[in-house]
Design a protein around this motif. Structure first.
Motif, PDB file in Angstrom:
ATOM      1  N   GLN A  41       0.827  -1.208   0.000  1.00 27.84           N
ATOM      2  CA  GLN A  41       0.000   0.000   0.000  1.00 27.84           C
ATOM      3  C   GLN A  41       0.863   1.260   0.000  1.00 27.84           C
ATOM      4  O   GLN A  41       0.599   2.204  -0.734  1.00 27.84           O
ATOM      5  N   ALA A  42       1.915   1.283   0.802  1.00 29.52           N
ATOM      6  CA  ALA A  42       2.801   2.446   0.865  1.00 29.52           C
ATOM      7  C   ALA A  42       3.508   2.654  -0.477  1.00 29.52           C
ATOM      8  O   ALA A  42       3.627   3.782  -0.957  1.00 29.52           O
ATOM      9  N   VAL A  43       3.971   1.570  -1.089  1.00 27.40           N
ATOM     10  CA  VAL A  43       4.635   1.655  -2.396  1.00 27.40           C
ATOM     11  C   VAL A  43       3.647   2.152  -3.446  1.00 27.40           C
ATOM     12  O   VAL A  43       3.960   3.027  -4.249  1.00 27.40           O
ATOM     13  N   THR A  44       2.441   1.616  -3.425  1.00 22.95           N
ATOM     14  CA  THR A  44       1.403   2.012  -4.381  1.00 22.95           C
ATOM     15  C   THR A  44       1.095   3.498  -4.265  1.00 22.95           C
ATOM     16  O   THR A  44       1.009   4.200  -5.269  1.00 22.95           O
ATOM     17  N   ILE A  65       5.954   5.140 -17.905  1.00 24.67           N
ATOM     18  CA  ILE A  65       6.538   3.989 -17.209  1.00 24.67           C
ATOM     19  C   ILE A  65       5.607   3.508 -16.103  1.00 24.67           C
ATOM     20  O   ILE A  65       5.342   2.314 -15.973  1.00 24.67           O
ATOM     21  N   ILE A  66       5.102   4.429 -15.308  1.00 24.74           N
ATOM     22  CA  ILE A  66       4.191   4.070 -14.220  1.00 24.74           C
ATOM     23  C   ILE A  66       2.923   3.436 -14.783  1.00 24.74           C
ATOM     24  O   ILE A  66       2.459   2.404 -14.289  1.00 24.74           O
ATOM     25  N   GLU A  67       2.367   4.028 -15.805  1.00 30.30           N
ATOM     26  CA  GLU A  67       1.111   3.517 -16.384  1.00 30.30           C
ATOM     27  C   GLU A  67       1.282   2.108 -16.958  1.00 30.30           C
ATOM     28  O   GLU A  67       0.471   1.223 -16.706  1.00 30.30           O
ATOM     29  N   ILE A  68       2.327   1.896 -17.706  1.00 38.44           N
ATOM     30  CA  ILE A  68       2.526   0.614 -18.391  1.00 38.44           C
ATOM     31  C   ILE A  68       2.972  -0.485 -17.428  1.00 38.44           C
ATOM     32  O   ILE A  68       2.521  -1.628 -17.531  1.00 38.44           O
ATOM     33  N   TYR A  69       3.851  -0.156 -16.497  1.00 35.38           N
ATOM     34  CA  TYR A  69       4.495  -1.175 -15.661  1.00 35.38           C
ATOM     35  C   TYR A  69       4.092  -1.101 -14.188  1.00 35.38           C
ATOM     36  O   TYR A  69       4.785  -1.653 -13.334  1.00 35.38           O
ATOM     37  N   TYR A  70       2.997  -0.476 -13.898  1.00 36.07           N
ATOM     38  CA  TYR A  70       2.569  -0.222 -12.518  1.00 36.07           C
ATOM     39  C   TYR A  70       2.631  -1.464 -11.633  1.00 36.07           C
ATOM     40  O   TYR A  70       3.316  -1.473 -10.606  1.00 36.07           O
ATOM     41  N   GLN A  71       1.927  -2.514 -11.989  1.00 32.70           N
ATOM     42  CA  GLN A  71       1.880  -3.723 -11.163  1.00 32.70           C
ATOM     43  C   GLN A  71       3.245  -4.396 -11.043  1.00 32.70           C
ATOM     44  O   GLN A  71       3.622  -4.859  -9.973  1.00 32.70           O
ATOM     45  N   GLU A  72       3.978  -4.443 -12.159  1.00 34.99           N
ATOM     46  CA  GLU A  72       5.304  -5.060 -12.139  1.00 34.99           C
ATOM     47  C   GLU A  72       6.254  -4.291 -11.225  1.00 34.99           C
ATOM     48  O   GLU A  72       7.043  -4.882 -10.492  1.00 34.99           O
ATOM     49  N   ILE A  74       5.427  -2.385  -8.627  1.00 37.35           N
ATOM     50  CA  ILE A  74       5.025  -2.602  -7.240  1.00 37.35           C
ATOM     51  C   ILE A  74       5.555  -3.944  -6.739  1.00 37.35           C
ATOM     52  O   ILE A  74       6.186  -4.013  -5.677  1.00 37.35           O
ATOM     53  N   GLN A  75       5.319  -4.995  -7.491  1.00 41.97           N
ATOM     54  CA  GLN A  75       5.733  -6.321  -7.058  1.00 41.97           C
ATOM     55  C   GLN A  75       7.251  -6.427  -6.909  1.00 41.97           C
ATOM     56  O   GLN A  75       7.755  -6.957  -5.927  1.00 41.97           O
ATOM     57  N   ALA A  76       7.984  -5.897  -7.872  1.00 37.11           N
ATOM     58  CA  ALA A  76       9.444  -5.981  -7.825  1.00 37.11           C
ATOM     59  C   ALA A  76      10.008  -5.175  -6.656  1.00 37.11           C
ATOM     60  O   ALA A  76      10.969  -5.603  -6.002  1.00 37.11           O
ATOM     61  N   ILE A  77       9.422  -4.022  -6.377  1.00 41.40           N
ATOM     62  CA  ILE A  77       9.878  -3.192  -5.255  1.00 41.40           C
ATOM     63  C   ILE A  77       9.577  -3.895  -3.935  1.00 41.40           C
ATOM     64  O   ILE A  77      10.434  -3.982  -3.055  1.00 41.40           O
ATOM     65  N   VAL A  78       8.353  -4.399  -3.792  1.00 41.25           N
ATOM     66  CA  VAL A  78       7.977  -5.111  -2.571  1.00 41.25           C
ATOM     67  C   VAL A  78       8.879  -6.332  -2.364  1.00 41.25           C
ATOM     68  O   VAL A  78       9.252  -6.654  -1.244  1.00 41.25           O
ATOM     69  N   ASP A  79       9.270  -6.971  -3.463  1.00 43.00           N
ATOM     70  CA  ASP A  79      10.165  -8.127  -3.382  1.00 43.00           C
ATOM     71  C   ASP A  79      11.611  -7.728  -3.101  1.00 43.00           C
ATOM     72  O   ASP A  79      12.460  -8.588  -2.865  1.00 43.00           O
ATOM     73  N   GLY A  80      11.921  -6.421  -3.177  1.00 43.51           N
ATOM     74  CA  GLY A  80      13.237  -5.916  -2.809  1.00 43.51           C
ATOM     75  C   GLY A  80      14.309  -5.983  -3.880  1.00 43.51           C
ATOM     76  O   GLY A  80      15.493  -5.906  -3.573  1.00 43.51           O
ATOM     77  N   HIS A  81      13.926  -6.090  -5.136  1.00 42.73           N
ATOM     78  CA  HIS A  81      14.917  -6.140  -6.213  1.00 42.73           C
ATOM     79  C   HIS A  81      15.593  -4.781  -6.392  1.00 42.73           C
ATOM     80  O   HIS A  81      14.964  -3.736  -6.206  1.00 42.73           O
ATOM     81  N   PRO A  82      16.860  -4.770  -6.781  1.00 41.47           N
ATOM     82  CA  PRO A  82      17.575  -3.508  -7.014  1.00 41.47           C
ATOM     83  C   PRO A  82      16.969  -2.741  -8.203  1.00 41.47           C
ATOM     84  O   PRO A  82      16.475  -3.357  -9.158  1.00 41.47           O
TER      85      PRO A  82
END
Length: 93
Positions: A41-44, A65-72, A74-82
């Protein structure tokens, strides 16, 4: 926050690829300004407003970028990827 963006965009990075640069900056800013990156939620919430902080001439890149890849994103950030790894996986770098 604008200082961070200005410093990066005044560097040599801007000569490489705007899409990649904007993507990395967006994700870097999430890691820098969202206290709990595991909190979807915070990332979103942050991603929904991050483009406001991007210099005007790059705003459209950010929005796309946000519009096209929004869900990806969020998931990658929550998962902690660089950041660069995320942008590479989205084929923006």
């Amino acid at each position: 926050m604008l200082c961070m963006f200005a410093a990066i965009f005044n560097s040599e990075l801007t000569k490489i690829d705007f899409k990649c640069d904007v993507c990395v900056i967006v994700i870097d800013s999430v890691y820098a300004y969202v206290e709990d990156q595991d909190n979807e939620q915070a990332v979103t919430e942050y991603l929904s407003k991050v483009c406001q902080y991007i210099p005007v001439d790059l705003f459209n890149w950010c929005e796309q970028i946000i519009e096209i890849y929004y869900q990806e994103l969020i998931q990658a950030i929550v998962d902690g990827h660089p950041p660069y790894e995320i942008c590479q996986s989205l084929q923006l770098c």
